[in-house]
Design a protein around this motif. Sequence first.
Motif, PDB file in Angstrom:
ATOM      1  N   UNK A 215      46.156  92.131  21.344  1.00  0.00           N
ATOM      2  CA  UNK A 215      45.189  91.501  20.576  1.00  0.00           C
ATOM      3  C   UNK A 215      44.794  90.173  21.402  1.00  0.00           C
ATOM      4  N   UNK A 216      45.238  89.751  22.354  1.00  0.00           N
ATOM      5  CA  UNK A 216      44.978  88.557  23.142  1.00  0.00           C
ATOM      6  C   UNK A 216      44.516  89.207  24.495  1.00  0.00           C
ATOM      7  N   UNK A 217      44.143  88.128  25.342  1.00  0.00           N
ATOM      8  CA  UNK A 217      43.611  88.403  26.591  1.00  0.00           C
ATOM      9  C   UNK A 217      44.468  87.730  27.699  1.00  0.00           C
ATOM     10  N   UNK A 218      44.820  88.527  28.435  1.00  0.00           N
ATOM     11  CA  UNK A 218      45.644  88.149  29.578  1.00  0.00           C
ATOM     12  C   UNK A 218      44.994  87.984  30.961  1.00  0.00           C
ATOM     13  N   UNK A 219      45.345  87.139  32.015  1.00  0.00           N
ATOM     14  CA  UNK A 219      44.637  87.232  33.314  1.00  0.00           C
ATOM     15  C   UNK A 219      45.740  87.424  34.371  1.00  0.00           C
ATOM     16  N   UNK A 220      45.686  88.020  35.334  1.00  0.00           N
ATOM     17  CA  UNK A 220      46.761  88.055  36.524  1.00  0.00           C
ATOM     18  C   UNK A 220      46.239  87.087  37.397  1.00  0.00           C
TER      19      UNK A 220
ATOM     20  N   UNK B 201      48.611  80.362  22.811  1.00  0.00           N
ATOM     21  CA  UNK B 201      50.175  79.553  23.129  1.00  0.00           C
ATOM     22  C   UNK B 201      51.246  80.014  22.289  1.00  0.00           C
ATOM     23  N   UNK B 202      52.240  80.524  22.968  1.00  0.00           N
ATOM     24  CA  UNK B 202      53.430  80.845  22.219  1.00  0.00           C
ATOM     25  C   UNK B 202      53.998  79.862  21.201  1.00  0.00           C
ATOM     26  N   UNK B 203      54.453  80.231  19.990  1.00  0.00           N
ATOM     27  CA  UNK B 203      55.088  79.341  19.325  1.00  0.00           C
ATOM     28  C   UNK B 203      56.597  79.518  19.038  1.00  0.00           C
ATOM     29  N   UNK B 204      57.271  78.907  19.622  1.00  0.00           N
ATOM     30  CA  UNK B 204      58.811  79.112  19.340  1.00  0.00           C
ATOM     31  C   UNK B 204      59.466  78.538  18.189  1.00  0.00           C
ATOM     32  N   UNK B 205      60.310  79.139  17.659  1.00  0.00           N
ATOM     33  CA  UNK B 205      61.271  78.663  16.552  1.00  0.00           C
ATOM     34  C   UNK B 205      62.103  77.431  16.825  1.00  0.00           C
TER      35      UNK B 205
ATOM     36  N   UNK C  75      59.366  68.122  32.927  1.00  0.00           N
ATOM     37  CA  UNK C  75      59.441  67.779  31.479  1.00  0.00           C
ATOM     38  C   UNK C  75      58.345  67.827  30.596  1.00  0.00           C
ATOM     39  N   UNK C  76      57.029  68.265  31.146  1.00  0.00           N
ATOM     40  CA  UNK C  76      55.980  68.511  30.246  1.00  0.00           C
ATOM     41  C   UNK C  76      55.702  69.939  29.843  1.00  0.00           C
ATOM     42  N   UNK C  77      56.670  70.805  30.607  1.00  0.00           N
ATOM     43  CA  UNK C  77      56.594  72.214  30.121  1.00  0.00           C
ATOM     44  C   UNK C  77      57.869  72.562  29.545  1.00  0.00           C
ATOM     45  N   UNK C  78      58.078  73.234  28.385  1.00  0.00           N
ATOM     46  CA  UNK C  78      59.159  73.923  27.612  1.00  0.00           C
ATOM     47  C   UNK C  78      59.075  75.033  28.131  1.00  0.00           C
ATOM     48  N   UNK C  79      60.213  75.388  28.867  1.00  0.00           N
ATOM     49  CA  UNK C  79      60.210  76.723  29.532  1.00  0.00           C
ATOM     50  C   UNK C  79      61.795  77.485  29.141  1.00  0.00           C
TER      51      UNK C  79
ATOM     52  N   UNK D 293      54.776  77.454  27.508  1.00  0.00           N
ATOM     53  CA  UNK D 293      53.495  77.026  26.534  1.00  0.00           C
ATOM     54  C   UNK D 293      52.718  75.911  27.221  1.00  0.00           C
ATOM     55  N   UNK D 294      51.418  76.124  27.503  1.00  0.00           N
ATOM     56  CA  UNK D 294      50.587  74.822  28.098  1.00  0.00           C
ATOM     57  C   UNK D 294      49.313  74.817  27.755  1.00  0.00           C
ATOM     58  N   UNK D 295      48.935  73.747  27.155  1.00  0.00           N
ATOM     59  CA  UNK D 295      47.474  73.512  26.915  1.00  0.00           C
ATOM     60  C   UNK D 295      46.798  74.544  26.177  1.00  0.00           C
ATOM     61  N   UNK D 296      47.371  75.186  25.174  1.00  0.00           N
ATOM     62  CA  UNK D 296      46.683  76.029  24.453  1.00  0.00           C
ATOM     63  C   UNK D 296      46.845  77.465  24.867  1.00  0.00           C
ATOM     64  N   UNK D 297      47.567  77.694  25.994  1.00  0.00           N
ATOM     65  CA  UNK D 297      47.787  79.034  26.797  1.00  0.00           C
ATOM     66  C   UNK D 297      49.383  79.124  26.886  1.00  0.00           C
ATOM     67  N   UNK D 298      49.480  80.384  27.720  1.00  0.00           N
ATOM     68  CA  UNK D 298      50.860  80.823  27.808  1.00  0.00           C
ATOM     69  C   UNK D 298      51.017  81.099  29.204  1.00  0.00           C
ATOM     70  N   UNK D 299      51.724  80.544  30.247  1.00  0.00           N
ATOM     71  CA  UNK D 299      51.900  80.906  31.368  1.00  0.00           C
ATOM     72  C   UNK D 299      53.210  81.695  31.901  1.00  0.00           C
ATOM     73  N   UNK D 300      53.046  82.979  32.060  1.00  0.00           N
ATOM     74  CA  UNK D 300      54.149  84.003  32.025  1.00  0.00           C
ATOM     75  C   UNK D 300      54.411  84.109  33.702  1.00  0.00           C
ATOM     76  N   UNK D 301      55.566  84.435  34.256  1.00  0.00           N
ATOM     77  CA  UNK D 301      56.179  84.900  35.354  1.00  0.00           C
ATOM     78  C   UNK D 301      57.122  86.057  35.009  1.00  0.00           C
TER      79      UNK D 301
END
Length: 366
Positions: free
Chosen positions: A256-261, A280-284, A47-51, A330-338
Motif C-alpha cells: 500500500x506504500x510507494x517505493x522507489x529504487x 516513515x517506519x515507526x519503531x517500538x 547521529x541524525x539517523x536511527x538505524x 527513517x528520514x524526513x517522513x520516508x524510509x531509506x532501505x538497503x
Amino acid sequence: MNRAYNDNKEYTEAMAGLQFSDEAKARMVQNLLDAQEKATDNVVSMPQRRKRRLPRIAAVGVAAAVVLTVGASATGVLKTASEAFQGVFGPTADTEIIDQIGRPVGASDTSGGVTVTADAIIGDKYHYAITYSIVKDDGTAFDIDLTNTVGNGVLPLTFEESDCTLSGYLGGTHGGSYFFDADPADNAIQYVETREISNGEVRGHTVRAKFKDLCVYDDEMNRVLLAEGDWSFKFNLDFEDTSVSLPAGQTFDLNGMTATIDEITLSPLALRVDYTVDSEVQWDENAQSGRQSDHDSEQMNRYFESVQILVKKADGTSLDLSLAGGSISPEGGKTICQKGEIFSEIIPLEDIVSVTVQGIEIPVQQ
C-alpha cells in the motif's frame, strides 16, 4: 536509537537442521544474540539517523546457510586469493575472477603460541570478505573433534572477543562470520568474515582486527577455552571493484506504500538494492534491547522482508535474495532501505541475465 537488530526467527530457522539438541541450539542462539548486541554496541552510526542493521543470519547462523568444502591450507606461505577463498565459494569457484578482484594479505600476530593471519580479502563497492588462518606455532593441531560440526562443515568455535573495524568509517555494517577446517591434513583452522557497509564505499579503509581467546562450545553449549591469546593487526582493504550499477528510478507498490529504487549495485561477489519508501517506519521505542517486539516484526515485514529480490542466471536458475540483510533508516517522513548480500558462489557478470526487484525485472547489459 542506534542499535543492532537481531531477528530471533532467522536464528532459530538457521539452527533447525544442526546436530546439537534443541536446548543446546537455543543456548547458542542466545549466545549469538548477546555477542552480536555487544559487538554492534560499539558501532557509531550517523547521529541524525536511527538505524537498525539487519543481519541475514549472523555468526554461526550465517554458516548454516553456506556450503563449505575444501580450501587452502595454512603453510606460512602467502596464499593467493583463490587459494584462501576456495573453501568459502565452493570447489567450482571461478579462481580467475577471485584472483582478479581479490588480494593476498599476510598480516598476522602471534600470542600464546598461536598465530592468526589474515590470508586474503575480496570485495566490491559495498561488500568485503576476509579469510583468516589460525595455527599453533608448535605444529600440533588444536584439540577439537573436526567431525563435530554444526552443519555444512562449520566448527562450533568462537572468539571470546572479536572486533574488526574500518578506520575512519562511521556507518553501520551487517554480515556474518564462521569457522571451518579447509584441510584436515594440516594443523590450521580457518575463520571467515563477510560484511556490507551502509555508508560510503569499502575501498580505501584500513581494517583493524582484534581477537581474544579462541573458545569451543561443548555439548552443553558452554564456552571452553581452546587457545588463550590476544591478537591485533591491521591491513588495507585493497582489491579491484568490478561492480556495476543497473538502471534505477523504477517505482513499485509495497504493501500500500510507494517505493522507489534508488540504486542497484551488482558484482560477481554480491548484490545490493537501495530503495526509498514514501512512508516513515515507526519503531517500538519500548522494545527490549536486542529483541524484536511484535510491532517491530510487523514493521520489518512491511518495509523490508516482503521485498522480493531475484538474480536470474543464464543457465535458467535464479538466486532468491529476498531474505538478504541490510538496514532501515527513517528520514524526513520516508524510509531509506538497503538490502544486499554476498553470494555463496562467485558469479561472472556475463552469467547474470537480470535482477528482479518486487516483480520489476532489470536486465544486466553485457
